[in-house]
Design an enzyme around this catalytic site. Sequence first.
Site, PDB file in Angstrom:
ATOM      1  N   GLN B  32       0.822  -1.206   0.000  1.00 23.31           N
ATOM      2  CA  GLN B  32       0.000   0.000   0.000  1.00 23.31           C
ATOM      3  C   GLN B  32       0.857   1.258   0.000  1.00 23.31           C
ATOM      4  OE1 GLN B  32      -2.239  -0.756   3.615  1.00 23.31           O
ATOM      5  NE2 GLN B  32      -0.342  -1.381   4.631  1.00 23.31           N
ATOM      6  N   HIS B  63      -8.193   2.741  20.061  1.00 25.59           N
ATOM      7  CA  HIS B  63      -7.298   1.718  20.622  1.00 25.59           C
ATOM      8  C   HIS B  63      -7.766   1.213  21.982  1.00 25.59           C
ATOM      9  CE1 HIS B  63      -4.445   3.476  17.541  1.00 25.59           C
ATOM     10  NE2 HIS B  63      -4.680   2.241  17.177  1.00 25.59           N
ATOM     11  N   GLU B 107       1.427  -8.289  11.632  1.00 24.29           N
ATOM     12  CA  GLU B 107       1.148  -7.208  10.673  1.00 24.29           C
ATOM     13  C   GLU B 107       1.753  -7.614   9.330  1.00 24.29           C
ATOM     14  OE1 GLU B 107      -0.284  -3.880  10.430  1.00 24.29           O
ATOM     15  OE2 GLU B 107       0.461  -4.196   8.390  1.00 24.29           O
ATOM     16  N   ASP B 138       1.272 -12.627   7.050  1.00 23.20           N
ATOM     17  CA  ASP B 138      -0.122 -12.521   6.650  1.00 23.20           C
ATOM     18  C   ASP B 138      -0.998 -13.012   7.810  1.00 23.20           C
ATOM     19  OD1 ASP B 138      -2.652 -12.848   5.632  1.00 23.20           O
ATOM     20  OD2 ASP B 138      -2.059 -14.100   3.933  1.00 23.20           O
ATOM     21  N   ASP B 156      -7.472  -5.624  14.130  1.00 25.94           N
ATOM     22  CA  ASP B 156      -7.293  -4.178  14.005  1.00 25.94           C
ATOM     23  C   ASP B 156      -6.904  -3.910  12.557  1.00 25.94           C
ATOM     24  OD1 ASP B 156      -6.605  -1.547  14.232  1.00 25.94           O
ATOM     25  OD2 ASP B 156      -4.973  -1.850  15.667  1.00 25.94           O
ATOM     26  N   SER B 157      -7.904  -3.975  11.694  1.00 29.75           N
ATOM     27  CA  SER B 157      -7.641  -3.967  10.254  1.00 29.75           C
ATOM     28  C   SER B 157      -7.987  -2.639   9.614  1.00 29.75           C
ATOM     29  CB  SER B 157      -8.495  -5.048   9.594  1.00 29.75           C
ATOM     30  OG  SER B 157      -9.846  -4.632   9.563  1.00 29.75           O
ATOM     31  N   THR B 158      -7.567  -2.489   8.370  1.00 32.08           N
ATOM     32  CA  THR B 158      -8.038  -1.391   7.523  1.00 32.08           C
ATOM     33  C   THR B 158      -9.466  -1.714   7.076  1.00 32.08           C
ATOM     34  OG1 THR B 158      -6.987  -2.548   5.688  1.00 32.08           O
ATOM     35  CG2 THR B 158      -5.715  -0.794   6.705  1.00 32.08           C
TER      36      THR B 158
END
Lengths: 276, 276
Positions: B32, B63, B107, B138, B156-158
Amino acid sequence: MIGVWFSELQQPGLAISCLVKEVLHHEKSEYQDIKVVDTERFGRMLLLDDVIQTTVKDEFVYHEMISMVALNTHPNPENVLVIGGGDGGTIREIVKHPKVKKATLVEIDEGVVKASKKYLPELACGFDDPKAEVIIDDGIKFVKESTAQFDVILIDSTDPVGAAEGLFSANFYKSVHNALKEDGIFAAQTESPFFNRDLIKRINKDVREIFPVCRLILANVPTYPGGLWTFTMGSKKYLPEEVDIENIPDLNTRYYSKEIHKSCLVLPPFVKELVE
Amino acid sequence: MIGVWFSELQQPGLAISCLVKEVLHHEKSEYQDIKVVDTERFGRMLLLDDVIQTTVKDEFVYHEMISMVALNTHPNPENVLVIGGGDGGTIREIVKHPKVKKATLVEIDEGVVKASKKYLPELACGFDDPKAEVIIDDGIKFVKESTAQFDVILIDSTDPVGAAEGLFSANFYKSVHNALKEDGIFAAQTESPFFNRDLIKRINKDVREIFPVCRLILANVPTYPGGLWTFTMGSKKYLPEEVDIENIPDLNTRYYSKEIHKSCLVLPPFVKELVE
């Protein structure tokens, strides 16, 4: 996406922009610039001096939360006054309540009422209720001249700049106290706990000096800066957290509910510190 | 205000814009576009593919709320896994918890971890804790290969586009179930109840089919679309509303508190209808 965008500078360095399908109305009244625009994302939107007041898509949050917590904290909210609220959304909520006998709205700018009746019927429908009365007048003056009349007063104002500034003053809250019956309650929109921290602190200090009970109410309005919004409630007698929520009438609200009546009073620590 | 503005199209027809004081970092990683910008209103801000991930000013809400409700619902959250969360904010919260012995973060993009360590030390400080371990891998694969290991898993993703899409799938929630111990709990960020209604409905349907307990958590993140945000929690055994809040440790949180632990589970009717 290209096209006509409305942008509001919500805070220094922070803007919200909405794609506009059509500008439906634009006038300069004696008091302010009034626009109604139809937006892609929020439907019709009322702008006063190019600040978003309300939108058809998210207005339910604000209008339910400014009215229902106060109305349902009072055991018998028969006579209710709204200061401002010329779009009609607040009075629409008030007249739904079975205990309300009379709802008086005092709006300084007739242009807002007229534009809302024409372009925002989902909100302005409240004006048609037989319990509703609209008075075009200065709310500060009106409240000053009222004595021990109202069970509930709701202050549905614009941001504290220009004409609305006086609606956030200690003197005004004293007039509100005087205009309420001996067990009366008021609620007022009081801006963002992220961005207007000094204001919220000052208001709550002032209200606590005038009313024995003072509470902050939280609700999420997507088109307001930061999304999280506060209402400040002053009460002469009743405590919102002591209401027996089983007695709260079901009025088909979409944000407010019996459970929200209590949870909206629970403040995250970063908000709680403003009222301690 | 003139100058350099960052604008994110949050929704069709809705944009948020922030005045940028300085672009501190810009790289194209394997996965990205990564930027860290210093903004007037929110301080330093992490952008992935030009979508706001977190800001120094408002990150505490996200958070604390993704971690604390799940951690404090589990009586003994010793072994915690985070999928995503490369900025470090979530793991910073986890390692604060006295019962946590180990916090593993997986991550996919090392660039995010490195940029956060350099430019967002307020968040990335969590990585320095001896309980923390960072694995660059992954997350979907990692969870698939784990069995009955974790007490709590936080996703805790996009947003659910591109690489992160799989983190919102029923198959992934099955892997999460499998990777949790017999009384494990997971929580995931699951977007806006105003704008992502179909997604929230679908996720909750999927999670209810896999976990006996499924709950939505609400919190207000100013820089996310609409401000109001959801986290979905799946639990094999424990109910968040049955926690004795007096046992919740005081960890100097600014949004989460004992009282918020319960009130964040109270859903306005327009949200409740998504999970019924």
